[in-house]
Design an enzyme around this catalytic site. Structure first.
Site, short mmCIF file in Angstrom:
data_model
loop_
_atom_site.label_atom_id
_atom_site.label_comp_id
_atom_site.label_asym_id
_atom_site.label_seq_id
_atom_site.Cartn_x
_atom_site.Cartn_y
_atom_site.Cartn_z
N GLU A 87 5.66 -3.51 0.40
CA GLU A 87 5.70 -2.98 -0.96
C GLU A 87 4.86 -1.71 -0.94
OE1 GLU A 87 3.63 -3.41 -4.96
OE2 GLU A 87 4.86 -5.22 -4.82
N GLU A 90 3.99 10.38 -6.34
CA GLU A 90 3.07 9.35 -6.83
C GLU A 90 1.68 9.95 -7.04
OE1 GLU A 90 2.08 4.73 -5.83
OE2 GLU A 90 2.08 6.11 -4.13
N CYS A 141 0.42 -0.53 -8.84
CA CYS A 141 1.67 -0.23 -8.14
C CYS A 141 2.79 0.12 -9.12
CB CYS A 141 2.09 -1.41 -7.27
SG CYS A 141 0.92 -1.81 -5.96
N GLY A 150 0.81 -1.20 0.00
CA GLY A 150 0.00 0.00 0.00
C GLY A 150 0.84 1.25 0.00
#
Length: 477
Positions: free
Chosen positions: A244, A375, A278, A222
């Site tokens: 991750e 991001e 991701c 997450g």
């Protein structure tokens, strides 16, 4: 409408005194799930219940655990359509993609069921009158905190690897896809001994309470901020942490490539699952030689995407997971425009219900633009034009993240440089997605730590013990 229940100590419907959450369909804002919220006390009791059955499951023969995981995969396979529909209803993924994620999860369960019984320790060359060996053992109680963007595939990876290596699992699915987690847990529970898998639901406070427990491993996929909070909590308890976290994956478009083909790759990487992957393409470094033709082709592809609810056949671009996330994505685009960037297509919040956001191409970006550096996790392709492959590689490497990167190039020497020099866990040459089964990589820096996939994940959930045995009194056996 899904009515979610928790599973604690082998009992469905336990707990939930912390209140109730309602999840809404991101396509039309209609409620789709009601979810109990676990209290911190209930999380503690669930942890103790898991600890009480840990030794028994750890002592189960590896082949027997593998057989149980195969039966669990069968149970999940029997509800593929139900799981896919829940994913689409809760987070908006197009139904065909949601189905693919469930099928990928089933494949992962079967992979671990086949591999786990074959992985063992090794003997050591010590004194000929002694016996020395290394042996793997389960770590004990695993807290698995999973994301909403590909909830079944990711959950099956963590749960399957943890369970088949003899650990018991406390499973906390994302509060954005709790019904999906509930349906998955129901299927898995059919094949497992009572108490080996527990399901806890609720918001971030439940995840925080779980990470603070005396567990042996916390595995999280997450956001980076959440991962760092988990690592801080685990530092106090001594739990092993697998993370991750977020990424801002670059795509390098080298001189000499076909700009139309490169644009197709970029569109796939940036817009699949509305950019909520991701390893989505988050920033594009395009050689000036091909930049104009590339951008024109990328804009055409973005505008040609079929937008609609994920449940509608043919939808290529569904909604974002919710309006809060859409506000984040649009805020980054608006900030880039204020900083001098130019929206070539998209970039506007559409009217009407739901959390839809168009495929967006932004040019005239700089490497230090926040849209490029941070991001986004949305269907946005920010383009930075570069004058050389050296400049592109340097910019691609300059990031606080280190999850993955893609390089499109006709040059073998550039391909070799890219995979050697880029400080990321996964490098893809001439394809934004793909790879052989069983691939595993270490995310770096803000993107996490530890293996998250592949056979190596089995080792992450085991502890190696060194054993030395001599005959009593220094004699012979």
């Amino acid at each position: 409408m899904y009515t979610v229940a928790q599973l604690v100590g082998g009992v469905w419907g336990a707990g939930g005194d912390g209140g109730e959450l309602v999840v809404r369909d991101p396509a039309d804002d209609q409620p789709v799930s009601t979810v109990p919220v676990a209290t911190a006390d209930e999380v503690g009791k669930a942890t103790q219940a898991a600890r009480n059955v840990a030794a028994q499951w750890a002592a189960t023969a590896p082949a027997e655990r593998a057989a149980a995981l195969h039966r669990a995969a069968d149970a999940v396979e029997a509800v593929v359509e139900e799981l896919a529909a829940a994913v689409t209803a809760e987070m908006g993924k197009p139904l065909a993609d949601a189905r693919g994620g469930v099928e990928a999860g089933i494949g992962t369960l079967r992979q671990y069921a086949e591999l786990a019984p074959l992985r063992g320790g090794r003997t050591l060359n010590g004194d000929p009158d002694a016996l020395d060996f290394l042996t793997p053992q389960p770590r004990g109680v695993v807290a698995a905190i999973t994301p909403w963007n590909d909830p079944v595939a990711v959950s099956c990876g963590l749960l399957g690897a943890a369970l088949v290596t003899g650990n018991v699992v406390l499973y906390k699915p994302s509060e954005r896809t709790p019904a999906t987690g509930w349906l998955l847990a129901r299927a898995l529970d059919q094949a497992l001994p009572a108490g080996v898998l527990s399901l806890l639901t609720g918001g971030p406070e439940v995840g925080a309470a779980l990470a603070a427990q005396e567990v042996d491993v916390v595995a999280h996929v997450g956001a980076t901020a959440t991962g760092r909070a988990i690592a801080t909590a685990a530092a106090r308890t001594g739990a092993k942490v697998l993370l991750e976290n977020g990424g801002s994956d670059p795509l390098v478009v080298d001189a000499g490539v076909d700009p139309q083909w490169a644009a197709e790759q970029a569109a796939l990487g940036a817009f699949a699952n509305a950019g909520q992957i991701c390893v989505a393409v988050e920033r594009l470094y395009v050689h000036r030689e091909v930049a104009d033709d590339f951008v024109a082709a990328l804009v055409r592809r973005a505008e040609a995407l079929r937008v609609g609810p994920g449940r509608d056949p043919g939808t290529e671009l569904g909604p974002l997971v919710d309006r809060r996330h859409r506000d984040h994505v649009h805020g980054q685009v608006a900030a880039a425009v204020a900083d001098g960037a130019r929206v070539r297509t998209g970039g506007e919040v559409p009217p009407g219900p739901g959390a839809f956001y168009p495929a967006t191409v932004v040019t005239d970006c700089r490497h230090d633009t926040a849209l490029v550096r941070e991001e986004t996790f949305g269907p946005v392709a920010p383009v930075v034009v570069v004058d050389s492959f050296d400049e592109a590689l340097r910019c691609a490497a300059d990031s606080p993240y280190g999850l993955a990167a893609t390089v499109l190039t006709p040059s073998m020497s550039h391909a070799q440089r890219a995979w050697r020099e880029l400080p990321v866990g996964t490098v893809k040459i001439n394809a934004v997605f793909g790879g052989a089964p069983g691939g595993a990589a270490h995310p770096r820096r803000a993107s996490g730590q530890g293996f998250g996939y592949g056979p190596e994940l089995l080792d992450e959930f085991t502890a190696t013990k060194a054993v030395h045995i001599e005959a009593p009194g220094g004699g012979h056996w």
